[in-house]
Design a protein around this motif. Structure first.
Motif, PDB file in Angstrom:
ATOM      1  N   LEU A  23      41.236 -32.406 -45.122  1.00 14.75           N
ATOM      2  CA  LEU A  23      41.177 -33.113 -43.743  1.00 14.75           C
ATOM      3  C   LEU A  23      40.396 -32.314 -42.913  1.00 14.75           C
ATOM      4  O   LEU A  23      39.430 -32.728 -42.135  1.00 14.75           O
ATOM      5  CB  LEU A  23      42.673 -33.140 -43.146  1.00 14.75           C
ATOM      6  N   VAL A  24      40.599 -30.895 -43.039  1.00 17.12           N
ATOM      7  CA  VAL A  24      39.913 -29.822 -42.298  1.00 17.12           C
ATOM      8  C   VAL A  24      38.569 -29.823 -42.556  1.00 17.12           C
ATOM      9  O   VAL A  24      37.540 -29.991 -41.667  1.00 17.12           O
ATOM     10  CB  VAL A  24      40.649 -28.444 -42.459  1.00 17.12           C
ATOM     11  N   LEU A  46      46.585 -23.564 -40.620  1.00 19.27           N
ATOM     12  CA  LEU A  46      45.930 -24.847 -41.003  1.00 19.27           C
ATOM     13  C   LEU A  46      47.068 -26.084 -41.168  1.00 19.27           C
ATOM     14  O   LEU A  46      46.545 -27.109 -40.844  1.00 19.27           O
ATOM     15  CB  LEU A  46      45.298 -24.715 -42.320  1.00 19.27           C
ATOM     16  N   ARG A  47      48.083 -25.890 -41.570  1.00 24.14           N
ATOM     17  CA  ARG A  47      48.971 -26.868 -41.841  1.00 24.14           C
ATOM     18  C   ARG A  47      49.316 -27.535 -40.100  1.00 24.14           C
ATOM     19  O   ARG A  47      49.426 -28.783 -39.935  1.00 24.14           O
ATOM     20  CB  ARG A  47      50.382 -26.384 -42.467  1.00 24.14           C
ATOM     21  N   LEU A  81      46.019 -31.413 -45.940  1.00 28.77           N
ATOM     22  CA  LEU A  81      45.346 -30.873 -44.821  1.00 28.77           C
ATOM     23  C   LEU A  81      44.136 -30.055 -44.986  1.00 28.77           C
ATOM     24  O   LEU A  81      43.089 -29.969 -44.169  1.00 28.77           O
ATOM     25  CB  LEU A  81      46.261 -30.383 -43.927  1.00 28.77           C
ATOM     26  N   TYR A  82      43.992 -29.307 -46.379  1.00 31.23           N
ATOM     27  CA  TYR A  82      42.931 -28.670 -46.406  1.00 31.23           C
ATOM     28  C   TYR A  82      41.860 -29.766 -46.467  1.00 31.23           C
ATOM     29  O   TYR A  82      40.394 -29.477 -45.793  1.00 31.23           O
ATOM     30  CB  TYR A  82      42.781 -27.696 -47.541  1.00 31.23           C
ATOM     31  N   SER A 138      47.376 -20.900 -44.768  1.00 30.21           N
ATOM     32  CA  SER A 138      48.033 -22.038 -44.968  1.00 30.21           C
ATOM     33  C   SER A 138      48.897 -22.465 -43.773  1.00 30.21           C
ATOM     34  O   SER A 138      48.901 -23.656 -43.187  1.00 30.21           O
ATOM     35  CB  SER A 138      48.829 -22.048 -45.983  1.00 30.21           C
ATOM     36  N   ILE A 185      36.857 -33.185 -41.441  1.00 25.95           N
ATOM     37  CA  ILE A 185      36.435 -33.089 -39.919  1.00 25.95           C
ATOM     38  C   ILE A 185      35.353 -32.177 -39.538  1.00 25.95           C
ATOM     39  O   ILE A 185      34.425 -32.526 -38.870  1.00 25.95           O
ATOM     40  CB  ILE A 185      37.738 -32.606 -39.148  1.00 25.95           C
ATOM     41  N   ALA A 216      56.492 -30.602 -46.153  1.00 25.22           N
ATOM     42  CA  ALA A 216      55.133 -29.923 -45.534  1.00 25.22           C
ATOM     43  C   ALA A 216      54.380 -28.979 -46.284  1.00 25.22           C
ATOM     44  O   ALA A 216      53.149 -28.816 -46.344  1.00 25.22           O
ATOM     45  CB  ALA A 216      55.757 -28.934 -44.361  1.00 25.22           C
ATOM     46  N   TYR A 255      47.789 -26.796 -37.559  1.00 24.27           N
ATOM     47  CA  TYR A 255      46.771 -27.261 -36.998  1.00 24.27           C
ATOM     48  C   TYR A 255      46.357 -28.732 -37.216  1.00 24.27           C
ATOM     49  O   TYR A 255      46.117 -29.694 -36.337  1.00 24.27           O
ATOM     50  CB  TYR A 255      45.528 -26.230 -36.994  1.00 24.27           C
ATOM     51  N   GLY A 256      45.953 -28.757 -38.614  1.00 27.62           N
ATOM     52  CA  GLY A 256      45.745 -29.987 -39.096  1.00 27.62           C
ATOM     53  C   GLY A 256      46.712 -31.125 -38.789  1.00 27.62           C
ATOM     54  O   GLY A 256      46.238 -32.277 -38.533  1.00 27.62           O
ATOM     55  N   GLU A 288      52.188 -31.048 -48.384  1.00 26.80           N
ATOM     56  CA  GLU A 288      50.958 -31.503 -47.660  1.00 26.80           C
ATOM     57  C   GLU A 288      49.703 -30.624 -47.546  1.00 26.80           C
ATOM     58  O   GLU A 288      48.755 -31.103 -47.102  1.00 26.80           O
ATOM     59  CB  GLU A 288      51.644 -31.936 -46.294  1.00 26.80           C
ATOM     60  N   THR A 289      50.187 -29.469 -47.619  1.00 25.60           N
ATOM     61  CA  THR A 289      48.984 -28.417 -47.280  1.00 25.60           C
ATOM     62  C   THR A 289      47.809 -28.817 -47.976  1.00 25.60           C
ATOM     63  O   THR A 289      46.747 -28.730 -47.194  1.00 25.60           O
ATOM     64  CB  THR A 289      49.380 -26.968 -47.603  1.00 25.60           C
TER      65      THR A 289
END
Lengths: 311, 94
Positions: free
Chosen positions: B71-72, A201-202, B68-69, A198, B75, B61, A204-205, B64-65
């Motif tokens: 988002l990854v 990825l945090r 972002l997962y 996590s 992408i 933050a 990088y994302g 937000e994780t």
């Protein structure tokens, strides 16, 4: 105002060159090697060449080169800041350097406690590396933090630190920490592994999303200005009417603010996880017990020797 | 026939990426709640503004994780999956 010697000035100029030259080198490499695009393509890091290895080829990418250049630049910056340290500071840069060191030490002390006060250089360097790497996108370069491999490397380093501090209380206590409620042991193992994943990825994302949104908005504005001025004759059709200004404002948020915030958060989480992994009370108790055992043993041996001597 | 299959692959990848980003709702609500509470806390105790703000950033933050997962994954679905799936398709069909 006392005069500075010529040697001092020469070293200063060399260090300043050492700060600027790596960035210029990165720009030159990018200009020379990146394939021509119209600025709307989103790609990963460019692979310059690969070194053949027995198991898998080892690619040298743009991200690695840029990251190494940023490291050289930060190294020269640190040398420049600490060049000519005196007990009574004369130079402005010494005040700035002292302020940075004090801030870093206060931050580490607030968040990790007194036992980890030696962690200040590590945290400050990870903060600086992350912040400068993200800010590299301001020069139009590939920011190394938007490559998962670079950030994953840092996260693995943090994971190794966490495991090291957990193992400091003995392997038995480390194994016991997973079986806190015994039924949930598999989930605890998963959450242990999820920490570095996590973190990587945090970071990088966040940096990557900034790049992607920037490119999308630039493309949309290009289309919009083409729509508005496309009918005009000659060079008038190529005027970037809407691209002026707005991408710069967005770049302040996505490149500067987001990059610095992610650097701060990465350093903060490193501090919290590492200090949370170490049980200071238990460690001190175990050490005291060990010491006592050793002392008892020594006393016993001493008494035995005495008895033998008396005989 | 091959064109139809490739079209279906590209369309489904785009749809999947769009659906993955529905996960953006969760962090939005969570961070909104966190900021609202932080504002209340600063209103009650203005002198603790510094520590509240830094705690808020770290909490945001972490919240937000999950976004972002998503988002990854989106992408990956847009930039990586189509090429890979089309390559698999063409290599199996010959």
């Amino acid at each position: 105002m006392n005069k500075v010697s010529r040697k001092f000035l020469t070293v200063d100029i060399l260090l300043i060159l050492g700060m600027i030259l790596p960035i210029l080198t990165a720009i030159v490499i990018t200009v020379l090697f990146s394939p021509p695009t119209d600025g709307v393509e989103i790609t990963g890091a460019l692979i310059f060449f690969t070194i053949p290895m027995p198991i898998q080829d080892f690619p040298i990418t743009e991200a690695q080169i840029n990251s190494a250049l940023v490291m050289i630049s930060i190294f020269c910056l640190c040398l420049y800041m600490t060049h000519g340290l005196k007990e009574n500071p004369e130079l402005k840069r010494q005040h700035i350097a002292e302020m940075i060191v004090e801030k870093a030490e206060a931050l580490v002390k607030d968040n990790m406690g007194d036992h980890f006060s030696g962690f200040a250089p590590f945290i400050a360097s990870i903060l600086a590396l992350s912040a400068f790497s993200s800010l590299l996108s301001l020069f139009g370069l590939f920011p190394p933090t938007s490559d998962l491999n670079i950030v994953a490397g840092w996260a693995i380093l943090v994971f190794a630190l966490i495991t090291y501090y957990k193992l400091k209380c003995g392997p038995l206590n480390y194994a016991k920490s997973f079986a806190d409620p015994p039924a949930l042991a598999p989930l605890n193992v998963i959450s242990e592994v999820a920490t570095p994943v996590s973190m990587a990825l945090r970071h990088y994302g966040n940096v990557l999303s900034g790049t992607v949104i920037g490119v999308l908005i630039a493309t949309a504005l290009q289309g919009l200005s083409h729509l508005a001025l496309g009918w005009a004759p000659g060079f008038l059709a190529d005027i970037p009417l809407f691209q002026v200004g707005l991408p710069a404002v967005l770049s302040i948020y996505f490149d500067v603010f987001s990059g610095l915030l992610q650097a701060y958060i990465f350093a903060m989480l490193t501090m919290l996880y590492v200090s949370g992994a170490f049980n200071v009370d238990l460690y001190l108790k175990l050490r005291a017990e060990k010491k006592k055992k050793k002392e008892n043993k020594r006393n016993k041996q001493y008494n035995e020797n005495k008895v033998l001597e008396e005989k | 026939m091959l064109e139809l299959a490739i079209g279906i692959i590209l369309g489904c990848c785009a749809l999947g990426a769009g659906m993955a980003m529905i996960a953006g709702i969760g962090p939005g609500i969570g961070e909104g709640n966190a900021v609202a509470r932080a504002c209340e806390a600063i209103g009650r105790q203005p002198e603790a503004k510094g520590s509240i703000t830094s705690t808020l950033f770290v909490g945001c933050a972490i919240a937000e994780t999950t976004g972002l997962y998503a988002l990854v994954i989106a992408i990956l679905l847009i930039f990586v999956a189509p090429d890979m799936l089309v390559n698999i398709l063409t290599s199996t069909l010959g």
